[in-house]
Motif scaffolding. Structure first.
Motif, PDB file in Angstrom:
ATOM      1  N   LYS A  42      10.020  40.727 -23.787  1.00  0.00           N
ATOM      2  CA  LYS A  42      10.117  41.101 -25.295  1.00  0.00           C
ATOM      3  C   LYS A  42       8.947  40.779 -26.164  1.00  0.00           C
ATOM      4  N   LYS A  43       8.216  41.132 -25.962  1.00  0.00           N
ATOM      5  CA  LYS A  43       6.978  42.060 -26.646  1.00  0.00           C
ATOM      6  C   LYS A  43       7.174  44.025 -26.828  1.00  0.00           C
ATOM      7  N   ARG A  44       7.714  44.582 -25.247  1.00  0.00           N
ATOM      8  CA  ARG A  44       8.535  45.263 -25.705  1.00  0.00           C
ATOM      9  C   ARG A  44       9.644  45.179 -26.424  1.00  0.00           C
ATOM     10  N   LEU A  45      10.708  45.097 -26.537  1.00  0.00           N
ATOM     11  CA  LEU A  45      11.926  44.984 -27.807  1.00  0.00           C
ATOM     12  C   LEU A  45      11.162  44.930 -29.427  1.00  0.00           C
ATOM     13  N   ILE A  46      10.011  44.018 -29.804  1.00  0.00           N
ATOM     14  CA  ILE A  46       9.598  43.735 -30.750  1.00  0.00           C
ATOM     15  C   ILE A  46       9.165  45.237 -31.080  1.00  0.00           C
ATOM     16  N   GLN A  47       8.627  46.011 -29.820  1.00  0.00           N
ATOM     17  CA  GLN A  47       7.680  47.576 -30.353  1.00  0.00           C
ATOM     18  C   GLN A  47       8.225  48.080 -30.880  1.00  0.00           C
ATOM     19  N   GLU A  48       9.521  48.582 -30.254  1.00  0.00           N
ATOM     20  CA  GLU A  48      10.252  49.301 -29.659  1.00  0.00           C
ATOM     21  C   GLU A  48      11.241  49.221 -31.011  1.00  0.00           C
ATOM     22  N   THR A  49      11.509  48.307 -31.363  1.00  0.00           N
ATOM     23  CA  THR A  49      12.790  47.816 -32.481  1.00  0.00           C
ATOM     24  C   THR A  49      12.043  48.755 -34.069  1.00  0.00           C
ATOM     25  N   THR A  50      10.712  47.679 -34.072  1.00  0.00           N
ATOM     26  CA  THR A  50       9.269  48.126 -34.803  1.00  0.00           C
ATOM     27  C   THR A  50       9.654  49.433 -34.825  1.00  0.00           C
ATOM     28  N   GLU A  94      15.515  26.723 -37.896  1.00  0.00           N
ATOM     29  CA  GLU A  94      14.167  26.902 -36.925  1.00  0.00           C
ATOM     30  C   GLU A  94      13.173  27.206 -36.567  1.00  0.00           C
ATOM     31  N   GLU A  95      12.912  26.519 -35.242  1.00  0.00           N
ATOM     32  CA  GLU A  95      11.619  26.799 -35.147  1.00  0.00           C
ATOM     33  C   GLU A  95      11.816  27.916 -33.676  1.00  0.00           C
ATOM     34  N   VAL A  96      11.116  29.205 -34.002  1.00  0.00           N
ATOM     35  CA  VAL A  96      11.193  29.939 -32.809  1.00  0.00           C
ATOM     36  C   VAL A  96       9.418  30.242 -31.857  1.00  0.00           C
ATOM     37  N   ASP A  97      10.128  30.346 -30.457  1.00  0.00           N
ATOM     38  CA  ASP A  97       8.679  30.898 -29.823  1.00  0.00           C
ATOM     39  C   ASP A  97       8.139  31.777 -30.380  1.00  0.00           C
ATOM     40  N   THR A  98       6.447  31.656 -30.085  1.00  0.00           N
ATOM     41  CA  THR A  98       5.929  32.840 -30.880  1.00  0.00           C
ATOM     42  C   THR A  98       6.013  33.561 -29.724  1.00  0.00           C
ATOM     43  N   ASP A  99       6.342  33.633 -28.764  1.00  0.00           N
ATOM     44  CA  ASP A  99       6.664  34.532 -28.069  1.00  0.00           C
ATOM     45  C   ASP A  99       7.844  35.404 -28.417  1.00  0.00           C
ATOM     46  N   ASN A 100       8.729  34.477 -29.098  1.00  0.00           N
ATOM     47  CA  ASN A 100      10.265  35.293 -29.495  1.00  0.00           C
ATOM     48  C   ASN A 100       9.557  36.071 -31.232  1.00  0.00           C
ATOM     49  N   TRP A 101       8.517  36.402 -31.682  1.00  0.00           N
ATOM     50  CA  TRP A 101       8.529  36.446 -32.789  1.00  0.00           C
ATOM     51  C   TRP A 101       7.441  37.612 -33.141  1.00  0.00           C
ATOM     52  N   GLY A 102       8.495  39.129 -33.742  1.00  0.00           N
ATOM     53  CA  GLY A 102       7.572  39.786 -33.729  1.00  0.00           C
ATOM     54  C   GLY A 102       7.107  40.027 -35.421  1.00  0.00           C
ATOM     55  N   ILE A 103       6.233  40.138 -36.221  1.00  0.00           N
ATOM     56  CA  ILE A 103       5.334  41.442 -36.635  1.00  0.00           C
ATOM     57  C   ILE A 103       4.517  41.843 -36.776  1.00  0.00           C
ATOM     58  N   GLU A 150       0.240  37.360 -29.911  1.00  0.00           N
ATOM     59  CA  GLU A 150      -1.014  37.663 -29.785  1.00  0.00           C
ATOM     60  C   GLU A 150      -1.567  38.194 -30.921  1.00  0.00           C
ATOM     61  N   ARG A 151      -1.144  37.862 -31.742  1.00  0.00           N
ATOM     62  CA  ARG A 151      -1.396  37.883 -33.462  1.00  0.00           C
ATOM     63  C   ARG A 151      -2.143  37.031 -32.928  1.00  0.00           C
ATOM     64  N   ARG A 152      -2.899  35.352 -32.443  1.00  0.00           N
ATOM     65  CA  ARG A 152      -2.920  34.117 -32.672  1.00  0.00           C
ATOM     66  C   ARG A 152      -4.441  34.830 -31.405  1.00  0.00           C
ATOM     67  N   LYS A 153      -4.061  34.874 -30.887  1.00  0.00           N
ATOM     68  CA  LYS A 153      -5.050  35.380 -29.533  1.00  0.00           C
ATOM     69  C   LYS A 153      -6.462  35.919 -30.768  1.00  0.00           C
TER      70      LYS A 153
END
Lengths: 68, 68, 68, 68, 68, 68
Positions: C18-26, E45-54, E61-64
């Motif tokens: 999922k991390k890779r999906l987010i990176q590559e989409t961005t 809709e509440e989305v797992d933090t692994d499934n949300w990217g910015i 990762e960002r929270r870490k």
């Protein structure tokens, strides 16, 4: 980080009204959940009245009934 | 089987660019997750800059500020 | 500013994938459309195989047939 | 209370056809799940064939191939 | 008639907070656009933090990073 | 090629009922619009009653009132 999608029928919402929707939605998420406004995204979609149904009828039909 | 919805502001993306987005998204899902490209659906939505907000302002306003 | 929603069936995608999906989409949206990665949002939704249908059958049924 | 979003390509669906989609979707949710039609919302979105991809190609390209 | 979809990360929003989001969103659409609250639908809709990217990274990762 | 997203509250829809929703939605799009069932995708999302609002109240609250 929130993402908000507002769907309304296309019945003349002005740029000014849409600006207010965006401002207030962003503020609401900050007030209630402490969300950072910098990354709050709001997308408004305006849908043709032929393409929106409630209670099994289109808004086009409903508006006609209401006018009678 | 994936379904991907890409929302961008309506600021002149060409048919060629949208074709590339669809190709690369489909390939990415095959590469990373082994998804069958035959049933991968990608839908691109282009949204008026008056209807897209970030950080509480519309993209229309943001673009104006950026030009100054 | 893009917003991308990726829906896949819940069949064991890892945090790493999922991390890779987010990176590559961005990155893809930056490469093809010049979009600012800082405000690109990607949301992945994993859907139960009972809740996803293609060609009129659920993925649960399709997976069973494929195993035979 | 259901909310149904139907996305199709913009290829000439008539107001009459969209009315039937809304009626039948509403009835289906009442028949199968006992949902109250009064609060069932159906929104139809028609998407340009340049903006819809399947199997890595746009519907615009696919329609051209089919005509040959 | 509006339909509003609010996506947030799953980080402990309470039932009380979600109730307020629904109330205020409904009121906002009545205030700004005159929309009938009886048919305004809000879905959170509440989305797992692994499934949300910015910005190309997951919220996990960002929270870490933020905690360091 | 259609994509249909059905959102309902999570109140016990069975696998059998969801199978029927997928079958009938797919057939409906073929009957009314002549859409190819092979590429019709249906995704059902079940939403917690705390997360769904209509008329400014959550479904959790509404169900409580109805029981009284």
């Amino acid at each position: 980080m929130p993402y908000v999608n507002i769907k309304i029928t296309k019945e003349g919402a002005t740029a000014e009204q849409k600006k207010r929707l965006i401002q207030e939605t962003t503020r609401m998420l900050q007030d209630i959940l402490g969300k950072n406004p910098q990354t709050t995204v709001v997308v408004i979609e305006e849908v043709d009245t032929d393409n929106w149904g409630i209670a099994g009828e289109t808004i086009t039909e409903r508006r006609k009934r209401e006018k009678k």
